[in-house]
Design a protein around this motif. Structure first.
Motif, short mmCIF file in Angstrom:
data_model
loop_
_atom_site.label_atom_id
_atom_site.label_comp_id
_atom_site.label_asym_id
_atom_site.label_seq_id
_atom_site.Cartn_x
_atom_site.Cartn_y
_atom_site.Cartn_z
N LYS A 307 0.83 -1.21 0.00
CA LYS A 307 0.00 0.00 0.00
C LYS A 307 0.86 1.26 0.00
N SER A 308 1.99 1.21 0.72
CA SER A 308 2.90 2.36 0.72
C SER A 308 3.46 2.61 -0.68
N GLU A 310 2.03 1.80 -3.56
CA GLU A 310 0.96 2.32 -4.41
C GLU A 310 0.69 3.80 -4.13
N ASN A 311 0.85 4.20 -2.86
CA ASN A 311 0.61 5.60 -2.50
C ASN A 311 1.65 6.53 -3.10
N GLY A 313 2.66 6.51 -6.14
CA GLY A 313 2.25 6.85 -7.50
C GLY A 313 3.21 6.38 -8.59
N THR A 316 1.95 2.98 -10.99
CA THR A 316 0.77 2.94 -11.86
C THR A 316 1.06 2.24 -13.17
#
Length: 322
Positions: A307-308, A310-311, A313, A316
């Motif tokens: 999750k870190s 993906e945060n 950016g 993507t």
């Protein structure tokens, strides 16, 4: 005014002959302290404005000629690449709609990293098999676009029958200024080709290809100047990169489970895989987990780390296959 010439030379290269002198100007500053008799010398050593305008025009013409020379040399690199038998040119892109709106974050000096090159831009040419899309390269391409002005293009080689649409647009939309190579710092050319291993050439004329996604990823990440300067930390990053590609991506169920346990332990001590800072180890592990589908069953610390990532950016582009 002497004209420049563009002419082919051996091996398919192209050269631009530039004139060494555009105009023959008189000595306007006086000779041996004698300023009398000169039509262009004014009081106090000033120069006739007409001569200044002529010199400025000469400088502008020379600048445009050297830009043309750089553009021709850049085109020659593309024409003489061994992969010139391409069926389709798909896209030329930058990370944002125009160079003027792109925010670059203190780019490194490419000459200090790669050596001096007199061409229009530094070309990176990558051959990849569409059956094994290199997810780390998509992430690293996005990061490079944040640091440099990158002219990107996707091509399909004649050895490949077909490529999924999402792989044809994996580097973004076509850029309007793609024809003006001198506006960019890096050329990033991805060729979908039937190759057993990922191959990369930086200096097309005299460089042996770098093979393997892990090695190519190391090369590209170093262009970001983010590789640890500490030898022990750099070794730790390299160890995790190898573990990701050779065990997490290519290993059996037992090997993958062992890597996930090791990752969970490491991420229980630090926020990122190789310590306190984000590194290539995070990119490699994240992309390999996306590829083999092990993210859904990962233990708690690994889930938090995913999750870190993906945060941030940055990842993507790694989900191009979804």
């Amino acid at each position: 005014m002497p004209m420049y010439q563009v002419k082919p030379v051996c091996g398919g290269h192209m050269e631009v002959d530039l004139p060494t002198c555009m105009y023959n100007l008189p000595n306007i500053h006086g000779q041996h302290g004698n300023s009398c008799g000169s039509d262009h010398a004014l009081q106090n050593g000033e120069v006739d404005p007409a001569v200044k305008a002529l010199e400025a025009r000469q400088d502008e013409i020379m600048r445009k000629l050297y830009e043309l020379k750089a553009a021709v040399e850049g085109l020659a690199k593309t024409v003489t690449t061994p992969d010139a038998d391409l069926d389709l040119t798909v896209s030329s892109s930058l990370s944002s709609p125009s160079p003027s709106t792109t925010a670059f974050k203190a780019p490194a000096d490419l000459e200090s990293l790669l050596g001096k090159d007199l061409g229009a831009l530094r070309d990176i040419v990558i051959n990849a098999n569409p059956a094994e899309p290199p997810l780390t390269l998509f992430v690293l391409h996005g990061l490079l676009c944040q640091h440099y002005r990158v002219l990107s293009s996707v091509h399909v080689h004649s050895s490949v029958a077909g490529v999924p649409p999402q792989l044809l647009s994996c580097l973004g939309p076509r850029h309007a200024d793609g024809y003006a190579r001198q506006l960019f710092q890096l050329g990033f050319t991805l060729i979908w080709k039937n190759v057993p291993k990922l191959q990369m050439k930086f200096s097309i004329q005299n460089m042996c290809p770098i093979e393997g996604e892990a090695n190519v990823a190391r090369f590209l990440f170093k262009l970001l100047s983010l590789y640890p300067s500490d030898a022990a930390m750099a070794t730790q990053v390299d160890s995790w990169v190898d573990t990701a590609f050779f065990q997490l991506a290519e290993g059996g169920p037992k090997e993958r489970a062992a890597v996930l346990r090791a990752l969970n332990s490491a991420l229980g001590r630090n926020p990122w895989v190789a310590g306190a800072d984000f590194s290539l180890a995070d990119i490699a592990c994240f992309c390999c987990m996306q590829k083999n589908g092990s993210a859904a069953t990962a233990p708690a610390n690994v889930q938090r780390w995913l999750k870190s990532c993906e945060n941030l950016g940055h990842f993507t582009h790694s989900k191009v296959l979804q």
